[in-house]
Write an enzyme that holds these catalytic residues in place. Sequence first.
Site, PDB file in Angstrom:
ATOM      1  N   ARG A 262      -0.327  -2.436  17.835  1.00 34.96           N
ATOM      2  CA  ARG A 262       0.785  -3.384  17.808  1.00 34.96           C
ATOM      3  C   ARG A 262       2.099  -2.636  17.629  1.00 34.96           C
ATOM      4  O   ARG A 262       2.193  -1.711  16.823  1.00 34.96           O
ATOM      5  CB  ARG A 262       0.614  -4.399  16.675  1.00 34.96           C
ATOM      6  CG  ARG A 262      -0.625  -5.260  16.830  1.00 34.96           C
ATOM      7  CD  ARG A 262      -0.751  -6.296  15.740  1.00 34.96           C
ATOM      8  NE  ARG A 262      -2.039  -6.985  15.825  1.00 34.96           N
ATOM      9  CZ  ARG A 262      -2.467  -7.884  14.949  1.00 34.96           C
ATOM     10  NH1 ARG A 262      -1.706  -8.210  13.916  1.00 34.96           N
ATOM     11  NH2 ARG A 262      -3.639  -8.467  15.101  1.00 34.96           N
ATOM     12  N   ARG A 277       1.400  -1.643   7.478  1.00 31.60           N
ATOM     13  CA  ARG A 277       1.766  -2.168   8.790  1.00 31.60           C
ATOM     14  C   ARG A 277       1.993  -0.995   9.735  1.00 31.60           C
ATOM     15  O   ARG A 277       3.060  -0.375   9.729  1.00 31.60           O
ATOM     16  CB  ARG A 277       3.024  -3.033   8.689  1.00 31.60           C
ATOM     17  CG  ARG A 277       3.238  -3.926   9.908  1.00 31.60           C
ATOM     18  CD  ARG A 277       4.411  -4.853   9.708  1.00 31.60           C
ATOM     19  NE  ARG A 277       4.201  -5.811   8.647  1.00 31.60           N
ATOM     20  CZ  ARG A 277       3.522  -6.944   8.773  1.00 31.60           C
ATOM     21  NH1 ARG A 277       2.988  -7.270   9.931  1.00 31.60           N
ATOM     22  NH2 ARG A 277       3.382  -7.770   7.752  1.00 31.60           N
ATOM     23  N   GLU A 349      -1.839 -10.195   2.777  1.00 30.14           N
ATOM     24  CA  GLU A 349      -2.819 -10.647   3.762  1.00 30.14           C
ATOM     25  C   GLU A 349      -3.785  -9.532   4.156  1.00 30.14           C
ATOM     26  O   GLU A 349      -3.376  -8.412   4.456  1.00 30.14           O
ATOM     27  CB  GLU A 349      -2.106 -11.162   5.013  1.00 30.14           C
ATOM     28  CG  GLU A 349      -3.058 -11.610   6.117  1.00 30.14           C
ATOM     29  CD  GLU A 349      -2.362 -11.782   7.459  1.00 30.14           C
ATOM     30  OE1 GLU A 349      -3.050 -11.669   8.490  1.00 30.14           O
ATOM     31  OE2 GLU A 349      -1.140 -12.015   7.474  1.00 30.14           O
ATOM     32  N   SER A 352      -6.759 -13.302   8.436  1.00 33.26           N
ATOM     33  CA  SER A 352      -6.261 -14.618   8.831  1.00 33.26           C
ATOM     34  C   SER A 352      -7.330 -15.271   9.697  1.00 33.26           C
ATOM     35  O   SER A 352      -7.753 -14.687  10.700  1.00 33.26           O
ATOM     36  CB  SER A 352      -4.944 -14.497   9.599  1.00 33.26           C
ATOM     37  OG  SER A 352      -4.385 -15.769   9.846  1.00 33.26           O
ATOM     38  N   ARG A 391      -6.415  -2.088   5.457  1.00 34.51           N
ATOM     39  CA  ARG A 391      -5.902  -2.753   4.258  1.00 34.51           C
ATOM     40  C   ARG A 391      -6.982  -2.854   3.184  1.00 34.51           C
ATOM     41  O   ARG A 391      -6.678  -2.867   1.990  1.00 34.51           O
ATOM     42  CB  ARG A 391      -5.352  -4.134   4.610  1.00 34.51           C
ATOM     43  CG  ARG A 391      -4.084  -4.065   5.447  1.00 34.51           C
ATOM     44  CD  ARG A 391      -3.346  -5.384   5.520  1.00 34.51           C
ATOM     45  NE  ARG A 391      -2.139  -5.256   6.329  1.00 34.51           N
ATOM     46  CZ  ARG A 391      -1.196  -6.189   6.431  1.00 34.51           C
ATOM     47  NH1 ARG A 391      -1.338  -7.334   5.785  1.00 34.51           N
ATOM     48  NH2 ARG A 391      -0.123  -5.981   7.182  1.00 34.51           N
TER      49      ARG A 391
END
Length: 426
Positions: A262, A277, A349, A352, A391
């Site tokens: 990403r 991130r 997070e 999700s 994570r």
Amino acid sequence: MLDPKLLRENTAEVANRLAKRGFNFDVATFEHLENQRKTLQVRAQELQNKRNVSSKAIGEAKAKGLDIVPMREEVNQLGEELKQVEVALALVQQQLHDFCAGLPNLPHPSVPEGLTEEENVEVRVGGTPPVFSFTPKDHVDLGAKNKGMNFEVAAKLTGSRFVVLQGQLARLQRALAQFMLDIHTQEHGYTEVYVPYIVNKHSLFGTGQLPKFAEDLFALDTDQGYYLIPTAEVSVTNFVRDEIVPASSLPLKFVCHSTCFRSEAGSYGRDMRGMIRQHQFEKVELVQLVLPEQSLEALEALTGHAEVILKRLGLPYRAVEHCAGDLSPSAAKSYDLEVWLPSQQCYREISSCSNCEDYQARRMQARYRHPTTNKPELLHTLNGSGLAVGRTLVAIMENFQDEKGNIHLPEALWAYTGGVRVIGEE
């Protein structure tokens, strides 16, 4: 995409439901395009009928020996006008398609109201955040202390927001992915799949990444229109694109470990430090393809499957339900699982989980054959991280550190780390 019939017949209702997620449905533009489509479609049918009648009349006149030249000229004129109308109709239909492709999904009626993530609703909490007798280090400092996390080498190799893991931390990442896959396949009934990391634009459109999130994708400089996957959800969900599957084969449950890519356009702040991130990361993705009447129950189950990983690892976490305004464009209902990070003193997070209902299925034309009517119907799609591997690694490092910077691994992972229980010197 949304149901065209619903858009046409219940425009005001759609506008009201989309407003709950903070989206302004341009009713005037939609109705203008829809009226143009109807007008052109009616005119095209009229011209087609006239041409058919005139063509039949030519045959009858010719059989009687009458002059058919004027009649042929009229048919030719009708044909030319029909071509022009069909071109105009195709243009309007494309404009209408592009307009509708930009509409997000409708929030499920059970979704809490609210426009920002601050209005998400905490559903439950698992475990208790650790209390340290010392100031805990973040994962970057712990990684440097244990010589297993190197951002400088990654920057030299590629650029910022990449990492090189080595030694026991590299092994820990591999162990986590294997652990997650084993739980999901052996206990939760998912079929493991391995998929391409490169997909075409049709796959990204099917799951809703295109056109809205083009800037967050890594497009490959090729003529084929290839992209690196932002999540294995894209590859796996598209298994059923343009397919009609037997109802008896549902639900289909897949788990996939993949690298994800990403660009993270627009992100900044504290997430620029470390592994929270990055442009490239590992994730174990859960995908379910189910009958419509089963999708709400399936979402609860899928979320629970991801929670099991956190529980087995002993990580403190909470589950929150997205309010309407914080839903992703494709989702009708979503839960986030957030893991506690001592260095940030907050939950972040780590998964999700979303029920997209028939939104993605309509874009993909993914259907099942209804057992009663025998007609093709749109199935429902769900996806969720089970979990984000990087994570999870960060959470283990920070929650299970000691004063010396050693990392004590959860017992559930010992069989996957070759018996290593502590990373660092005790």
